[in-house]
Design a protein around this motif. Structure first.
Motif, PDB file in Angstrom:
ATOM      1  N   ASN A  43      -8.905   6.745  -2.114  1.00 25.85           N
ATOM      2  CA  ASN A  43      -7.685   6.835  -1.319  1.00 25.85           C
ATOM      3  C   ASN A  43      -6.926   8.123  -1.620  1.00 25.85           C
ATOM      4  O   ASN A  43      -6.397   8.778  -0.714  1.00 25.85           O
ATOM      5  CB  ASN A  43      -6.785   5.629  -1.590  1.00 25.85           C
ATOM      6  CG  ASN A  43      -7.400   4.328  -1.112  1.00 25.85           C
ATOM      7  OD1 ASN A  43      -8.335   4.314  -0.323  1.00 25.85           O
ATOM      8  ND2 ASN A  43      -6.869   3.213  -1.598  1.00 25.85           N
ATOM      9  N   ARG A  62      -6.019  -2.000   7.221  1.00 24.35           N
ATOM     10  CA  ARG A  62      -5.228  -0.953   7.864  1.00 24.35           C
ATOM     11  C   ARG A  62      -3.804  -1.417   8.153  1.00 24.35           C
ATOM     12  O   ARG A  62      -2.857  -0.623   8.085  1.00 24.35           O
ATOM     13  CB  ARG A  62      -5.912  -0.515   9.161  1.00 24.35           C
ATOM     14  CG  ARG A  62      -5.195   0.590   9.914  1.00 24.35           C
ATOM     15  CD  ARG A  62      -5.958   0.983  11.171  1.00 24.35           C
ATOM     16  NE  ARG A  62      -6.251  -0.177  12.011  1.00 24.35           N
ATOM     17  CZ  ARG A  62      -5.390  -0.744  12.844  1.00 24.35           C
ATOM     18  NH1 ARG A  62      -4.150  -0.274  12.946  1.00 24.35           N
ATOM     19  NH2 ARG A  62      -5.752  -1.780  13.587  1.00 24.35           N
ATOM     20  N   LYS A  63      -3.623  -2.695   8.448  1.00 24.50           N
ATOM     21  CA  LYS A  63      -2.293  -3.233   8.744  1.00 24.50           C
ATOM     22  C   LYS A  63      -1.455  -3.452   7.488  1.00 24.50           C
ATOM     23  O   LYS A  63      -0.310  -3.904   7.580  1.00 24.50           O
ATOM     24  CB  LYS A  63      -2.435  -4.552   9.509  1.00 24.50           C
ATOM     25  CG  LYS A  63      -3.008  -4.384  10.907  1.00 24.50           C
ATOM     26  CD  LYS A  63      -3.259  -5.738  11.579  1.00 24.50           C
ATOM     27  CE  LYS A  63      -3.874  -5.575  12.957  1.00 24.50           C
ATOM     28  NZ  LYS A  63      -4.200  -6.887  13.585  1.00 24.50           N
ATOM     29  N   PRO A  87      -2.218   4.999   2.281  1.00 21.99           N
ATOM     30  CA  PRO A  87      -3.189   4.214   3.050  1.00 21.99           C
ATOM     31  C   PRO A  87      -4.426   3.866   2.219  1.00 21.99           C
ATOM     32  O   PRO A  87      -4.892   4.663   1.402  1.00 21.99           O
ATOM     33  CB  PRO A  87      -3.555   5.150   4.208  1.00 21.99           C
ATOM     34  CG  PRO A  87      -2.396   6.077   4.339  1.00 21.99           C
ATOM     35  CD  PRO A  87      -1.869   6.276   2.948  1.00 21.99           C
ATOM     36  N   CYS A  88      -4.950   2.674   2.442  1.00 14.80           N
ATOM     37  CA  CYS A  88      -6.176   2.245   1.775  1.00 14.80           C
ATOM     38  C   CYS A  88      -7.350   2.387   2.743  1.00 14.80           C
ATOM     39  O   CYS A  88      -7.288   1.931   3.878  1.00 14.80           O
ATOM     40  CB  CYS A  88      -6.067   0.797   1.309  1.00 14.80           C
ATOM     41  SG  CYS A  88      -7.573   0.204   0.479  1.00 14.80           S
ATOM     42  N   TYR A  89      -8.410   3.031   2.265  1.00 11.07           N
ATOM     43  CA  TYR A  89      -9.588   3.268   3.092  1.00 11.07           C
ATOM     44  C   TYR A  89     -10.756   2.383   2.664  1.00 11.07           C
ATOM     45  O   TYR A  89     -11.922   2.741   2.858  1.00 11.07           O
ATOM     46  CB  TYR A  89      -9.969   4.748   3.026  1.00 11.07           C
ATOM     47  CG  TYR A  89      -8.892   5.652   3.572  1.00 11.07           C
ATOM     48  CD1 TYR A  89      -8.795   5.910   4.933  1.00 11.07           C
ATOM     49  CD2 TYR A  89      -7.940   6.217   2.727  1.00 11.07           C
ATOM     50  CE1 TYR A  89      -7.795   6.717   5.445  1.00 11.07           C
ATOM     51  CE2 TYR A  89      -6.934   7.036   3.223  1.00 11.07           C
ATOM     52  CZ  TYR A  89      -6.860   7.282   4.580  1.00 11.07           C
ATOM     53  OH  TYR A  89      -5.855   8.076   5.084  1.00 11.07           O
ATOM     54  N   ARG A 110     -15.251  -4.639  11.375  1.00  9.57           N
ATOM     55  CA  ARG A 110     -14.056  -4.054  11.997  1.00  9.57           C
ATOM     56  C   ARG A 110     -12.830  -4.918  11.737  1.00  9.57           C
ATOM     57  O   ARG A 110     -11.722  -4.407  11.525  1.00  9.57           O
ATOM     58  CB  ARG A 110     -14.271  -3.885  13.509  1.00  9.57           C
ATOM     59  CG  ARG A 110     -15.269  -2.793  13.871  1.00  9.57           C
ATOM     60  CD  ARG A 110     -15.145  -2.394  15.334  1.00  9.57           C
ATOM     61  NE  ARG A 110     -15.374  -3.532  16.228  1.00  9.57           N
ATOM     62  CZ  ARG A 110     -16.576  -3.886  16.704  1.00  9.57           C
ATOM     63  NH1 ARG A 110     -17.648  -3.208  16.345  1.00  9.57           N
ATOM     64  NH2 ARG A 110     -16.694  -4.908  17.531  1.00  9.57           N
ATOM     65  N   ARG A 151     -11.551  -4.207   8.289  1.00 12.17           N
ATOM     66  CA  ARG A 151     -10.862  -2.910   8.244  1.00 12.17           C
ATOM     67  C   ARG A 151      -9.476  -2.998   8.878  1.00 12.17           C
ATOM     68  O   ARG A 151      -8.519  -2.397   8.384  1.00 12.17           O
ATOM     69  CB  ARG A 151     -11.703  -1.847   8.974  1.00 12.17           C
ATOM     70  CG  ARG A 151     -12.987  -1.499   8.252  1.00 12.17           C
ATOM     71  CD  ARG A 151     -13.650  -0.266   8.876  1.00 12.17           C
ATOM     72  NE  ARG A 151     -14.988  -0.133   8.323  1.00 12.17           N
ATOM     73  CZ  ARG A 151     -16.107  -0.514   8.945  1.00 12.17           C
ATOM     74  NH1 ARG A 151     -16.035  -1.072  10.159  1.00 12.17           N
ATOM     75  NH2 ARG A 151     -17.283  -0.352   8.367  1.00 12.17           N
ATOM     76  N   ASP A 152      -9.369  -3.737   9.974  1.00 15.67           N
ATOM     77  CA  ASP A 152      -8.071  -3.910  10.619  1.00 15.67           C
ATOM     78  C   ASP A 152      -7.092  -4.623   9.683  1.00 15.67           C
ATOM     79  O   ASP A 152      -5.903  -4.279   9.628  1.00 15.67           O
ATOM     80  CB  ASP A 152      -8.221  -4.711  11.916  1.00 15.67           C
ATOM     81  CG  ASP A 152      -8.851  -3.901  13.035  1.00 15.67           C
ATOM     82  OD1 ASP A 152      -8.876  -2.665  12.920  1.00 15.67           O
ATOM     83  OD2 ASP A 152      -9.327  -4.513  14.017  1.00 15.67           O
ATOM     84  N   GLN A 178       0.859  -1.187   0.000  1.00 16.06           N
ATOM     85  CA  GLN A 178       0.000   0.000   0.000  1.00 16.06           C
ATOM     86  C   GLN A 178       0.895   1.237   0.000  1.00 16.06           C
ATOM     87  O   GLN A 178       1.446   1.624   1.023  1.00 16.06           O
ATOM     88  CB  GLN A 178      -0.909   0.006   1.225  1.00 16.06           C
ATOM     89  CG  GLN A 178      -1.981  -1.055   1.219  1.00 16.06           C
ATOM     90  CD  GLN A 178      -2.879  -0.980   2.444  1.00 16.06           C
ATOM     91  OE1 GLN A 178      -2.925   0.034   3.144  1.00 16.06           O
ATOM     92  NE2 GLN A 178      -3.592  -2.055   2.731  1.00 16.06           N
TER      93      GLN A 178
END
Length: 353
Positions: free
Chosen positions: A331, A316-317, A261-263, A309, A312-313, A258
């Motif tokens: 993004n 996010r990682k 950041p990827c949303y 969630r 998403r985690d 990434q």
């Protein structure tokens, strides 16, 4: 900001880059499980405002109630943009449905922009070979000309063309793009052929090498910069984001991470024909956030669930990385340095960058 709804997995194409069409050969009764219009209305009512409503498939226009789905979207989601890609095979039905959709938008909110994007992966029989349907190229051209004619009455209609860049056409992009530009297209989109859970092609080697893709993209960036001064405000904005996306996609392919950041699962959501909610179609069935039928069609309840969630985690990682265009644009919008660079692209003048 962006909801993609794959309204059906049915498709007449037999694309080399996608195996959605084979799903029904394996399980012919699967289509009976697709969300009904009543279910869709319950879901839309629970969602709230969406800026971009992107209809996908399969082939979206094979959904017999596609016009009613757009009517519900205009009522409950109040989008600024409705976007529909198509393989152009059912030409007459598509033309009729587009007119009906434009009339709905006219009665609902004339400021809504409708973009219709026939897919064109090569010129002539080479397109038919990639798409797996003889005569498909001629239907794409016929539909595109029909869309251009409709613009005389409906100025909020944007007639686009799009190419999936794969190992079968990456070295011919200049030829393809030159042909498309000559048609007077409002916008020309392209995206990389990816291995996506949604498309059941995880084992297929379809993505071009980073080097071949970078060479192909140089042509696009040059054309966009040279002609930016001739574009209207809406088109200048979309082309500016496209320039930022191309640069980002090249880096993701080369570095396999990434880059920004990827949303996914925050800015965007993807809904399958069966009510699954995904952060994106690349993760798709492999990392679903849940199914709306299990949440009494309440999108907000699913969106706040523990399973959502966890997805998403995972994102996010940095556990995944892909150049998915739909997500990449969001993004860029949410990443300060990328957004500033994109705003600068809007003011590129003709003849220099």
């Amino acid at each position: 900001m962006n909801l993609t709804f794959s309204v059906t997995n049915r498709c007449q194409s037999r694309c080399k880059t996608c195996k959605i069409w084979g799903l029904y050969q394996k399980s012919p009764n699967k289509r009976q499980d697709e969300l009904t219009l009543v279910e869709i209305e319950k879901i839309f009512r629970s969602m709230g405002h969406i800026f971009i409503f992107n209809m996908s498939g399969g082939e979206p226009f094979l959904r017999p109630d596609i016009v009613d789905i757009v009517r519900l979207a205009c009522k409950y989601l109040t989008p600024g943009i409705v976007h529909i890609p198509t393989n152009a095979i059912a030409t007459k039905k598509i033309e009729q449905d587009v007119i009906a959709i434009l009339q709905i938008i006219q009665n609902s909110n004339p400021s809504i922009q409708l973009t219709v994007k026939p897919s064109l992966d090569h010129v002539g029989e080479k397109h038919d070979d990639i798409r797996g349907v003889k005569g498909n190229f001629e239907k794409v051209i016929a539909l595109f000309k029909s869309l251009k004619t409709l613009q005389l009455k409906y100025p909020n209609l944007h007639a686009e063309l799009g190419t999936v860049i794969s190992k079968w056409n990456v070295k011919d992009i200049e030829e393809i793009a030159s042909f498309i530009t000559g048609l007077g297209v409002d916008s020309y989109r392209n995206e990389i052929a990816e291995q996506r859970s949604e498309m059941f092609n995880r084992e297929d080697h379809i993505t071009p090498s980073p080097e071949d893709y970078e060479r192909a993209i140089k042509y696009f960036t040059g054309e966009i910069k040279a002609n930016m001064g001739n574009r209207g405000p809406f088109q200048r904005m979309t082309h500016a984001f496209r320039l930022a996306y191309y640069e980002l996609a090249i880096r993701i392919l080369k570095e396999n991470r990434q880059v920004i950041p990827c949303y996914g699962g925050l800015s965007n959501a993807h809904m399958s024909p069966y009510g699954d909610i995904w952060a994106c179609c690349t993760l798709g069935y492999e990392k679903t956030m849940g199914n709306l039928r299990d949440y009494d069609y309440n999108f907000r309840a699913l969106w706040k669930s523990r399973q959502a969630r966890e997805v998403r985690d995972y994102i996010r990682k940095g556990s995944c990385a892909c150049p998915l265009a739909n997500q990449a644009y969001s993004n860029i919008l949410l990443h300060g340095p990328s957004l500033l660079k994109t705003m600068g692209n809007i003011f590129i003048k003709r003849g220099f960058s």
